[in-house]
Scaffold this motif. Structure first.
Motif, PDB file in Angstrom:
ATOM      1  N   MET A  18       0.821  -1.200   0.000  1.00 58.49           N
ATOM      2  CA  MET A  18       0.000   0.000   0.000  1.00 58.49           C
ATOM      3  C   MET A  18       0.860   1.257   0.000  1.00 58.49           C
ATOM      4  SD  MET A  18      -2.580   1.908   0.194  1.00 58.49           S
ATOM      5  CE  MET A  18      -2.776   3.575   0.718  1.00 58.49           C
ATOM      6  N   ARG A  19       1.862   1.292   0.842  1.00 60.79           N
ATOM      7  CA  ARG A  19       2.644   2.524   0.968  1.00 60.79           C
ATOM      8  C   ARG A  19       3.372   2.871  -0.331  1.00 60.79           C
ATOM      9  NH1 ARG A  19       3.764  -0.024   6.260  1.00 60.79           N
ATOM     10  NH2 ARG A  19       2.365   1.005   7.685  1.00 60.79           N
ATOM     11  N   HIS A  20       3.971   1.862  -0.966  1.00 60.04           N
ATOM     12  CA  HIS A  20       4.658   2.136  -2.224  1.00 60.04           C
ATOM     13  C   HIS A  20       3.654   2.585  -3.290  1.00 60.04           C
ATOM     14  CE1 HIS A  20       7.418   1.948  -5.539  1.00 60.04           C
ATOM     15  NE2 HIS A  20       6.592   1.152  -6.174  1.00 60.04           N
ATOM     16  N   ALA A  21       2.515   1.929  -3.347  1.00 60.38           N
ATOM     17  CA  ALA A  21       1.487   2.310  -4.323  1.00 60.38           C
ATOM     18  C   ALA A  21       1.033   3.744  -4.090  1.00 60.38           C
ATOM     19  CB  ALA A  21       0.304   1.353  -4.238  1.00 60.38           C
ATOM     20  N   ARG A  22       0.895   4.148  -2.831  1.00 57.43           N
ATOM     21  CA  ARG A  22       0.469   5.522  -2.536  1.00 57.43           C
ATOM     22  C   ARG A  22       1.574   6.506  -2.888  1.00 57.43           C
ATOM     23  NH1 ARG A  22      -0.873   9.811  -2.521  1.00 57.43           N
ATOM     24  NH2 ARG A  22      -2.538  10.868  -1.388  1.00 57.43           N
ATOM     25  N   ASP A  23       2.823   6.113  -2.726  1.00 60.00           N
ATOM     26  CA  ASP A  23       3.935   6.953  -3.162  1.00 60.00           C
ATOM     27  C   ASP A  23       3.839   7.208  -4.662  1.00 60.00           C
ATOM     28  OD1 ASP A  23       4.993   6.900  -0.583  1.00 60.00           O
ATOM     29  OD2 ASP A  23       6.505   5.393  -1.052  1.00 60.00           O
ATOM     30  N   VAL A  24       3.582   6.153  -5.413  1.00 61.40           N
ATOM     31  CA  VAL A  24       3.478   6.266  -6.868  1.00 61.40           C
ATOM     32  C   VAL A  24       2.289   7.145  -7.250  1.00 61.40           C
ATOM     33  CG1 VAL A  24       3.059   4.974  -9.006  1.00 61.40           C
ATOM     34  CG2 VAL A  24       4.656   4.082  -7.295  1.00 61.40           C
ATOM     35  N   LEU A  25       1.155   6.947  -6.595  1.00 60.41           N
ATOM     36  CA  LEU A  25      -0.011   7.786  -6.886  1.00 60.41           C
ATOM     37  C   LEU A  25       0.279   9.263  -6.622  1.00 60.41           C
ATOM     38  CD1 LEU A  25      -2.995   5.685  -5.533  1.00 60.41           C
ATOM     39  CD2 LEU A  25      -2.621   6.436  -7.892  1.00 60.41           C
ATOM     40  N   GLY A  26       0.984   9.551  -5.563  1.00 62.07           N
ATOM     41  CA  GLY A  26       1.338  10.935  -5.261  1.00 62.07           C
ATOM     42  C   GLY A  26       2.184  11.540  -6.366  1.00 62.07           C
ATOM     43  N   GLU A  27       3.127  10.766  -6.864  1.00 64.35           N
ATOM     44  CA  GLU A  27       3.984  11.249  -7.958  1.00 64.35           C
ATOM     45  C   GLU A  27       3.176  11.449  -9.241  1.00 64.35           C
ATOM     46  OE1 GLU A  27       7.170  12.748  -9.809  1.00 64.35           O
ATOM     47  OE2 GLU A  27       7.035  12.266  -7.676  1.00 64.35           O
ATOM     48  N   VAL A  28       2.288  10.519  -9.532  1.00 63.85           N
ATOM     49  CA  VAL A  28       1.438  10.641 -10.723  1.00 63.85           C
ATOM     50  C   VAL A  28       0.563  11.884 -10.611  1.00 63.85           C
ATOM     51  CG1 VAL A  28      -0.501   9.583 -11.968  1.00 63.85           C
ATOM     52  CG2 VAL A  28       1.453   8.187 -11.290  1.00 63.85           C
ATOM     53  N   LEU A  29      -0.021  12.106  -9.454  1.00 67.70           N
ATOM     54  CA  LEU A  29      -0.866  13.285  -9.259  1.00 67.70           C
ATOM     55  C   LEU A  29      -0.099  14.581  -9.509  1.00 67.70           C
ATOM     56  CD1 LEU A  29      -2.960  12.228  -6.161  1.00 67.70           C
ATOM     57  CD2 LEU A  29      -3.853  12.833  -8.415  1.00 67.70           C
ATOM     58  N   ARG A  30       1.149  14.621  -9.092  1.00 69.60           N
ATOM     59  CA  ARG A  30       1.960  15.826  -9.297  1.00 69.60           C
ATOM     60  C   ARG A  30       2.243  16.088 -10.772  1.00 69.60           C
ATOM     61  NH1 ARG A  30       3.904  14.091  -4.456  1.00 69.60           N
ATOM     62  NH2 ARG A  30       5.543  12.760  -5.272  1.00 69.60           N
ATOM     63  N   GLN A  31       2.250  15.039 -11.578  1.00 67.33           N
ATOM     64  CA  GLN A  31       2.642  15.194 -12.973  1.00 67.33           C
ATOM     65  C   GLN A  31       1.473  15.263 -13.958  1.00 67.33           C
ATOM     66  OE1 GLN A  31       5.804  12.553 -14.165  1.00 67.33           O
ATOM     67  NE2 GLN A  31       6.745  12.655 -12.152  1.00 67.33           N
ATOM     68  N   LEU A  32       0.279  14.977 -13.498  1.00 70.11           N
ATOM     69  CA  LEU A  32      -0.876  14.984 -14.400  1.00 70.11           C
ATOM     70  C   LEU A  32      -1.306  16.401 -14.772  1.00 70.11           C
ATOM     71  CD1 LEU A  32      -3.272  12.281 -12.929  1.00 70.11           C
ATOM     72  CD2 LEU A  32      -2.121  12.224 -15.138  1.00 70.11           C
ATOM     73  N   PRO A  33      -1.875  16.554 -15.960  1.00 65.59           N
ATOM     74  CA  PRO A  33      -2.488  17.844 -16.292  1.00 65.59           C
ATOM     75  C   PRO A  33      -3.713  18.068 -15.405  1.00 65.59           C
ATOM     76  CG  PRO A  33      -2.878  16.239 -18.041  1.00 65.59           C
ATOM     77  CD  PRO A  33      -1.963  15.587 -17.042  1.00 65.59           C
ATOM     78  N   ALA A  34      -4.112  19.299 -15.247  1.00 67.82           N
ATOM     79  CA  ALA A  34      -5.179  19.674 -14.309  1.00 67.82           C
ATOM     80  C   ALA A  34      -6.464  18.879 -14.508  1.00 67.82           C
ATOM     81  CB  ALA A  34      -5.461  21.161 -14.411  1.00 67.82           C
ATOM     82  N   TRP A  35      -6.897  18.694 -15.755  1.00 69.04           N
ATOM     83  CA  TRP A  35      -8.183  18.015 -16.005  1.00 69.04           C
ATOM     84  C   TRP A  35      -8.152  16.569 -15.530  1.00 69.04           C
ATOM     85  CZ3 TRP A  35      -8.118  13.740 -19.102  1.00 69.04           C
ATOM     86  CH2 TRP A  35      -7.010  13.570 -19.944  1.00 69.04           C
ATOM     87  N   ALA A  36      -7.022  15.892 -15.672  1.00 70.96           N
ATOM     88  CA  ALA A  36      -6.909  14.503 -15.223  1.00 70.96           C
ATOM     89  C   ALA A  36      -6.626  14.429 -13.724  1.00 70.96           C
ATOM     90  CB  ALA A  36      -5.805  13.798 -16.005  1.00 70.96           C
ATOM     91  N   HIS A  37      -5.901  15.400 -13.219  1.00 70.69           N
ATOM     92  CA  HIS A  37      -5.546  15.452 -11.805  1.00 70.69           C
ATOM     93  C   HIS A  37      -6.804  15.481 -10.925  1.00 70.69           C
ATOM     94  CE1 HIS A  37      -3.149  16.713  -8.277  1.00 70.69           C
ATOM     95  NE2 HIS A  37      -4.246  17.383  -7.978  1.00 70.69           N
ATOM     96  N   VAL A  38      -7.774  16.282 -11.314  1.00 74.68           N
ATOM     97  CA  VAL A  38      -8.991  16.446 -10.507  1.00 74.68           C
ATOM     98  C   VAL A  38      -9.713  15.117 -10.325  1.00 74.68           C
ATOM     99  CG1 VAL A  38     -11.271  17.531 -10.457  1.00 74.68           C
ATOM    100  CG2 VAL A  38      -9.274  18.870 -11.112  1.00 74.68           C
ATOM    101  N   ASP A  39      -9.882  14.369 -11.398  1.00 75.96           N
ATOM    102  CA  ASP A  39     -10.608  13.098 -11.316  1.00 75.96           C
ATOM    103  C   ASP A  39      -9.844  12.076 -10.477  1.00 75.96           C
ATOM    104  OD1 ASP A  39     -12.710  11.241 -11.979  1.00 75.96           O
ATOM    105  OD2 ASP A  39     -11.265  10.293 -13.341  1.00 75.96           O
ATOM    106  N   LEU A  40      -8.556  11.925 -10.741  1.00 76.55           N
ATOM    107  CA  LEU A  40      -7.773  10.949  -9.986  1.00 76.55           C
ATOM    108  C   LEU A  40      -7.664  11.347  -8.515  1.00 76.55           C
ATOM    109  CD1 LEU A  40      -6.166   8.353  -9.900  1.00 76.55           C
ATOM    110  CD2 LEU A  40      -4.138   9.672 -10.554  1.00 76.55           C
ATOM    111  N   GLU A  41      -7.494  12.627  -8.233  1.00 73.24           N
ATOM    112  CA  GLU A  41      -7.380  13.071  -6.845  1.00 73.24           C
ATOM    113  C   GLU A  41      -8.647  12.755  -6.059  1.00 73.24           C
ATOM    114  OE1 GLU A  41      -5.656  16.888  -4.548  1.00 73.24           O
ATOM    115  OE2 GLU A  41      -7.189  17.308  -6.060  1.00 73.24           O
ATOM    116  N   ARG A  42      -9.801  12.905  -6.684  1.00 80.01           N
ATOM    117  CA  ARG A  42     -11.068  12.574  -6.021  1.00 80.01           C
ATOM    118  C   ARG A  42     -11.103  11.093  -5.660  1.00 80.01           C
ATOM    119  NH1 ARG A  42     -15.304  10.564  -8.454  1.00 80.01           N
ATOM    120  NH2 ARG A  42     -14.665  11.330 -10.493  1.00 80.01           N
ATOM    121  N   ARG A  43     -10.673  10.253  -6.566  1.00 75.86           N
ATOM    122  CA  ARG A  43     -10.664   8.808  -6.312  1.00 75.86           C
ATOM    123  C   ARG A  43      -9.647   8.429  -5.240  1.00 75.86           C
ATOM    124  NH1 ARG A  43     -12.893   6.013 -11.206  1.00 75.86           N
ATOM    125  NH2 ARG A  43     -13.622   7.695 -12.538  1.00 75.86           N
TER     126      ARG A  43
END
Length: 66
Positions: free
Chosen positions: A1-26
């Motif tokens: 879980m912790r490594h997966a959440r690390d990866v999600l945090g990095e992905v969120l930082r790099q996504l464009p705004a329109w995609a970031h909003v949807d993934l961040e909500r999830r």
């Protein structure tokens, strides 16, 4: 879980705004479930890994609360 959440945090930082909003909500929904199923780690500040990341300061009772 912790490594997966690390990866999600990095992905969120790099996504464009329109995609970031949807993934961040999830991710927020999943984060809430993780908090419900884990406990605070009272020794997190003394661990070697980054204790500034909140999900790294949780105890999963010997498992990764998936």
């Amino acid at each position: 879980m912790r490594h997966a959440r690390d990866v999600l945090g990095e992905v969120l930082r790099q996504l464009p705004a329109w995609a970031h909003v949807d993934l961040e909500r999830r991710v927020r929904t999943l984060d809430a479930r993780y908090v419900e199923r884990t406990l605070p780690d009272p020794f997190a500040a003394h661990r070697q890994w980054r204790s500034d990341l909140w999900w790294r300061r949780r105890l999963a009772g010997g498992r990764e609360a998936g």
